[in-house]
Design a protein around this motif. Structure first.
Motif, PDB file in Angstrom:
ATOM      1  N   ILE A   1       0.860  -1.188   0.000  1.00  0.00           N
ATOM      2  CA  ILE A   1       0.000   0.000   0.000  1.00  0.00           C
ATOM      3  C   ILE A   1       0.891   1.230   0.000  1.00  0.00           C
ATOM      4  O   ILE A   1       1.671   1.429   0.927  1.00  0.00           O
ATOM      5  CB  ILE A   1      -0.972  -0.008   1.206  1.00  0.00           C
ATOM      6  CG1 ILE A   1      -1.929  -1.187   1.063  1.00  0.00           C
ATOM      7  CG2 ILE A   1      -1.736   1.308   1.299  1.00  0.00           C
ATOM      8  CD1 ILE A   1      -2.878  -1.370   2.184  1.00  0.00           C
ATOM      9  N   ASP A   2       0.786   1.994  -1.073  1.00  0.00           N
ATOM     10  CA  ASP A   2       1.619   3.184  -1.253  1.00  0.00           C
ATOM     11  C   ASP A   2       3.105   2.859  -1.060  1.00  0.00           C
ATOM     12  O   ASP A   2       3.828   3.574  -0.359  1.00  0.00           O
ATOM     13  CB  ASP A   2       1.194   4.280  -0.261  1.00  0.00           C
ATOM     14  CG  ASP A   2       0.044   5.097  -0.816  1.00  0.00           C
ATOM     15  OD1 ASP A   2      -0.238   4.974  -2.019  1.00  0.00           O
ATOM     16  OD2 ASP A   2      -0.580   5.846  -0.039  1.00  0.00           O
TER      17      ASP A   2
ATOM     18  N   ASP B   1     -10.536 -18.338  -2.043  1.00  0.00           N
ATOM     19  CA  ASP B   1      -9.883 -17.122  -1.545  1.00  0.00           C
ATOM     20  C   ASP B   1     -10.773 -16.315  -0.596  1.00  0.00           C
ATOM     21  O   ASP B   1     -10.762 -15.082  -0.610  1.00  0.00           O
ATOM     22  CB  ASP B   1      -9.434 -16.237  -2.724  1.00  0.00           C
ATOM     23  CG  ASP B   1      -8.411 -15.194  -2.287  1.00  0.00           C
ATOM     24  OD1 ASP B   1      -7.695 -15.450  -1.304  1.00  0.00           O
ATOM     25  OD2 ASP B   1      -8.357 -14.125  -2.917  1.00  0.00           O
TER      26      ASP B   1
ATOM     27  N   ALA C   1      -4.807 -15.185  -1.391  1.00  0.00           N
ATOM     28  CA  ALA C   1      -4.227 -15.765  -2.615  1.00  0.00           C
ATOM     29  C   ALA C   1      -3.203 -14.813  -3.220  1.00  0.00           C
ATOM     30  O   ALA C   1      -3.388 -13.594  -3.198  1.00  0.00           O
ATOM     31  CB  ALA C   1      -5.332 -16.044  -3.622  1.00  0.00           C
TER      32      ALA C   1
ATOM     33  N   VAL D   1      -1.132 -13.788  -9.303  1.00  0.00           N
ATOM     34  CA  VAL D   1      -0.272 -14.519 -10.251  1.00  0.00           C
ATOM     35  C   VAL D   1      -0.339 -13.916 -11.656  1.00  0.00           C
ATOM     36  O   VAL D   1       0.156 -14.515 -12.605  1.00  0.00           O
ATOM     37  CB  VAL D   1      -0.649 -16.021 -10.299  1.00  0.00           C
ATOM     38  CG1 VAL D   1      -0.247 -16.725  -9.017  1.00  0.00           C
ATOM     39  CG2 VAL D   1      -2.144 -16.199 -10.545  1.00  0.00           C
ATOM     40  N   ASP D   2      -0.934 -12.759 -11.758  1.00  0.00           N
ATOM     41  CA  ASP D   2      -1.137 -12.170 -13.082  1.00  0.00           C
ATOM     42  C   ASP D   2       0.174 -11.930 -13.834  1.00  0.00           C
ATOM     43  O   ASP D   2       0.257 -12.142 -15.046  1.00  0.00           O
ATOM     44  CB  ASP D   2      -1.917 -10.858 -12.947  1.00  0.00           C
ATOM     45  CG  ASP D   2      -2.407 -10.391 -14.301  1.00  0.00           C
ATOM     46  OD1 ASP D   2      -3.183 -11.148 -14.913  1.00  0.00           O
ATOM     47  OD2 ASP D   2      -1.981  -9.324 -14.758  1.00  0.00           O
TER      48      ASP D   2
ATOM     49  N   TYR E   1       1.193 -15.211 -15.459  1.00  0.00           N
ATOM     50  CA  TYR E   1       0.359 -15.568 -16.616  1.00  0.00           C
ATOM     51  C   TYR E   1       0.608 -14.634 -17.795  1.00  0.00           C
ATOM     52  O   TYR E   1       0.579 -15.054 -18.946  1.00  0.00           O
ATOM     53  CB  TYR E   1      -1.122 -15.534 -16.246  1.00  0.00           C
ATOM     54  CG  TYR E   1      -1.572 -16.775 -15.523  1.00  0.00           C
ATOM     55  CD1 TYR E   1      -1.348 -18.040 -16.061  1.00  0.00           C
ATOM     56  CD2 TYR E   1      -2.224 -16.703 -14.297  1.00  0.00           C
ATOM     57  CE1 TYR E   1      -1.751 -19.191 -15.396  1.00  0.00           C
ATOM     58  CE2 TYR E   1      -2.635 -17.849 -13.637  1.00  0.00           C
ATOM     59  CZ  TYR E   1      -2.399 -19.085 -14.181  1.00  0.00           C
ATOM     60  OH  TYR E   1      -2.796 -20.216 -13.540  1.00  0.00           O
ATOM     61  N   SER E   2       0.853 -13.365 -17.487  1.00  0.00           N
ATOM     62  CA  SER E   2       1.011 -12.399 -18.574  1.00  0.00           C
ATOM     63  C   SER E   2       2.241 -12.697 -19.425  1.00  0.00           C
ATOM     64  O   SER E   2       2.327 -12.277 -20.571  1.00  0.00           O
ATOM     65  CB  SER E   2       1.081 -10.964 -18.020  1.00  0.00           C
ATOM     66  OG  SER E   2       2.264 -10.814 -17.264  1.00  0.00           O
TER      67      SER E   2
ATOM     68  N   GLY F   1       2.870 -15.389 -20.740  1.00  0.00           N
ATOM     69  CA  GLY F   1       2.435 -16.242 -21.834  1.00  0.00           C
ATOM     70  C   GLY F   1       1.358 -15.602 -22.698  1.00  0.00           C
ATOM     71  O   GLY F   1       0.879 -16.221 -23.651  1.00  0.00           O
ATOM     72  N   ASP F   2       0.945 -14.374 -22.351  1.00  0.00           N
ATOM     73  CA  ASP F   2      -0.079 -13.697 -23.153  1.00  0.00           C
ATOM     74  C   ASP F   2       0.474 -13.327 -24.531  1.00  0.00           C
ATOM     75  O   ASP F   2       1.682 -13.129 -24.685  1.00  0.00           O
ATOM     76  CB  ASP F   2      -0.574 -12.427 -22.430  1.00  0.00           C
ATOM     77  CG  ASP F   2      -1.444 -12.774 -21.239  1.00  0.00           C
ATOM     78  OD1 ASP F   2      -1.762 -13.968 -21.069  1.00  0.00           O
ATOM     79  OD2 ASP F   2      -1.786 -11.860 -20.473  1.00  0.00           O
ATOM     80  N   LYS F   3      -0.432 -13.219 -25.498  1.00  0.00           N
ATOM     81  CA  LYS F   3      -0.012 -13.064 -26.896  1.00  0.00           C
ATOM     82  C   LYS F   3       0.906 -11.874 -27.146  1.00  0.00           C
ATOM     83  O   LYS F   3       1.884 -11.975 -27.861  1.00  0.00           O
ATOM     84  CB  LYS F   3      -1.250 -12.958 -27.794  1.00  0.00           C
ATOM     85  CG  LYS F   3      -1.696 -14.316 -28.268  1.00  0.00           C
ATOM     86  CD  LYS F   3      -2.742 -14.192 -29.328  1.00  0.00           C
ATOM     87  CE  LYS F   3      -3.043 -15.587 -29.884  1.00  0.00           C
ATOM     88  NZ  LYS F   3      -4.235 -15.598 -30.704  1.00  0.00           N
ATOM     89  N   GLU F   4       0.608 -10.750 -26.499  1.00  0.00           N
ATOM     90  CA  GLU F   4       1.408  -9.558 -26.800  1.00  0.00           C
ATOM     91  C   GLU F   4       2.834  -9.688 -26.304  1.00  0.00           C
ATOM     92  O   GLU F   4       3.704  -8.929 -26.677  1.00  0.00           O
ATOM     93  CB  GLU F   4       0.765  -8.285 -26.215  1.00  0.00           C
ATOM     94  CG  GLU F   4       0.562  -8.291 -24.732  1.00  0.00           C
ATOM     95  CD  GLU F   4      -0.847  -8.742 -24.371  1.00  0.00           C
ATOM     96  OE1 GLU F   4      -1.450  -8.116 -23.513  1.00  0.00           O
ATOM     97  OE2 GLU F   4      -1.325  -9.718 -24.982  1.00  0.00           O
TER      98      GLU F   4
END
Lengths: 384, 172
Positions: free
Chosen positions: A335-336, A364, A369, A372-373, A376-377, A379-382
């Motif tokens: 936080i901040d 959760d 939890a 985990v973004d 995962y990101s 493996g994202d297409k971009e």
């Protein structure tokens, strides 16, 4: 010694952190027996505290804070606090600990306040301390003593003065992943009698053989001092000797290397050697079923005025039929730009028999939890 | 909470995540608990690695805004989810976006009055950093029964809008 509450400010990563390990409601169906002081049965405490949380959520830090604070109280040695104070942060720090102790069939409740301050000019550290104790009698509970503890005036004195008459009749046993250098330490020696030696090797054999079914016997080495011989089917035996790092021994699997340490703590609990047991992530390399078996056995062996703190990443532990109040969830949020560690007990949220803490955790419900973004990101297409 | 399988929320932005995390846990939680990930189903194709980790017994709750014209990406994603066979797919549409939902369910008339901000972007930045967003919103008489309570009647997203979906995420 049993811990009822700890409050930490500016200790490790803790800021205004507080957690309570008492419980007020009598549980008729609990499978943990004797969650109260033997001499004062109305005084209930949690025998088992399972700390669950993501990586870097403060589990090990909490174990360390409990360990180093009790070590400071017992050894009456200020340097025992060094490990939990940030050498680069000269802001004031506070530790508050409520604990109960049974000695010669008399129980006493303590509140101790430790305040660490620094001289702004010289950076010299001062450890001030205040303590209040109350003899417990029939009918007392932690909850009905809190008002009295809160109402006291706490005058800080030099810690040596405060601890001058403090009885150090309690012990603890701590196992941290960072204590791997002790993984080869066999805690039985020639000073132990035959029964103790037999009991120790019985535990060691059962644990080691479970961790590695190809082990046929673990016994005291006849050739070397402070060493054990591990015999395998179709393989030369190996020697594990105190002072010779276990990590250098081939053939032992990662999980099996934890076997001696796990056996040591099981033996200590079975023989009521310490009182406070702090077990931090000894099971990262151990199958879930084995972890479950060891935890439930440790819990069943705990006696009066004994308490086990156990950290894990294994959410299957939540399916065990321990009371809701045994499960604590830790979380670190930013936080901040500041890390804030929070903790919540499952029983604060839910206490019904038909509800599964595992299901709540999977959903959760304790907001513990990890995010985990970022993983995962990748493996994202971009990002391809 | 009964043992009703897993719920996994995919929300459009960080504000929705902060909001849901706040009101799905703790004593007096209003929404059903579930893991919350930020992923905008309306403008990004959902990659497989995110779906492999979810069990077949999972109910997916997709939370998104309907302030855009095109639903092609969402349509594509829904087909992909159907092939992967999840227990249920629930649509929660913010009408028309998260800020409007806040305004609808509180006593403020302009979103920038929450933090005295100058723009929606600034509001969002304050919102995700706030230490106690629950208390902050309650000072504006937040009524959670009004939040995500309106069915969308405007295409192209109306085809996914169901009143029972809006009730699903509320704790009984």
């Amino acid at each position: 010694m049993v811990i009822l509450r700890i409050k930490l400010n500016n200790i490790l990563a803790f800021k205004n952190f507080e957690v309570n390990f008492g419980y007020s409601r009598k549980l008729n169906k609990s499978l943990i027996e004797g969650e109260y002081l033997k001499t004062v049965p109305s005084f209930r405490y949690k025998k088992l505290i399972v700390l669950i949380g993501s990586n870097a959520s403060g589990k090990t830090s909490l174990i360390k804070a409990l360990w180093r604070t009790t070590l400071f109280l017992n050894n009456k040695d200020e340097s025992k606090l060094d490990d939990i104070l940030d050498a680069n942060n000269k802001d004031d720090s506070q530790i508050e600990l409520d604990f109960a102790n049974e000695f010669e069939d008399k129980a006493t409740l303590f509140r101790t306040k430790i305040r660490i301050t620094y001289d702004r000019q010289t950076n010299a550290r001062t450890v001030g301390m205040a303590m209040y104790s109350k003899k417990l009698s029939n009918g007392d509970s932690y909850e009905n003593c809190i008002e009295e503890l809160d109402a006291q005036k706490y005058d800080y004195m030099d810690w040596k003065e405060t601890l001058k008459d403090f009885p150090t009749n309690f012990g603890w046993n701590v196992v941290l992943p960072s204590t791997e250098k002790y993984f080869d330490h066999v805690t039985i020696s020639d000073t132990n009698n035959e029964k103790e030696t037999k009991d120790y090797y019985n535990i060691l054999n059962n644990v080691m053989k479970t961790l590695d079914p190809s082990i046929i016997e673990v016994s005291k080495s006849l050739d070397s001092k402070d060493a054990i011989a591990v015999k395998f089917k179709n393989r030369e035996p190996i020697l594990i000797q105190t002072g010779h790092l276990i990590s250098g021994i081939p053939f032992l699997s990662s999980g099996t290397k934890y076997g001696i340490q796990i056996s040591n703590i099981l033996y200590a609990i079975k023989n009521h050697q310490n009182g406070l047991y702090l077990v931090d992530e000894q099971f990262s390399y151990v199958t879930s079923d084995i972890e479950v078996a060891i935890l439930t056995t440790m819990t069943s062996l705990l006696g009066s005025e004994e308490q086990l703190f156990f950290t894990t990443h294994n959410s299957n532990i939540l399916d065990l039929r321990f009371p809701f109040h045994s499960f604590y969830f830790m979380k670190k949020t930013m936080i901040d730009g500041e890390a804030l560690i929070t903790i919540s007990c499952a029983s604060d949220l839910e206490n019904r028999n038909n509800v599964s803490p595992k299901n709540m955790f999977d959903n959760d419900a304790f907001a513990a939890a990890p995010d985990v973004d970022k993983i995962y990101s990748l493996g994202d297409k971009e990002n391809e | 909470m009964s043992n009703c399988g897993k719920i996994h929320y995919y929300v459009e932005g960080k504000c929705e995540k902060v909001f849901l995390d706040e009101f799905k846990s703790g004593p007096g939680a209003y929404f059903k608990p579930g893991r919350v990930d930020v992923f905008n189903f309306v403008n990004k194709e959902i990659p497989s690695q995110r779906l492999i980790a979810l069990g077949a017994n999972t109910t997916l709750v997709l939370v998104y805004d309907v302030d855009v014209e095109n639903s092609e990406t969402l349509d594509f994603n829904i087909q992909k989810l159907k092939k992967a066979k999840f227990k249920k797919i629930i649509h929660i549409q913010s009408i028309r976006n998260f800020e409007d939902e806040i305004v609808r369910s509180t006593n403020i008339t302009n979103i920038n009055k929450v933090f005295n901000t100058q723009s929606v972007d600034e509001f969002k930045s304050f919102f995700v950093k706030h230490k106690d967003i629950k208390s902050k919103l309650l000072t504006f008489n937040l009524d959670l029964s009004l939040f995500w309570s309106v069915s969308n009647t405007n295409e192209p997203f109306a085809k996914y809008s169901k009143q029972k979906d809006l009730l699903f995420i509320r704790k009984k």
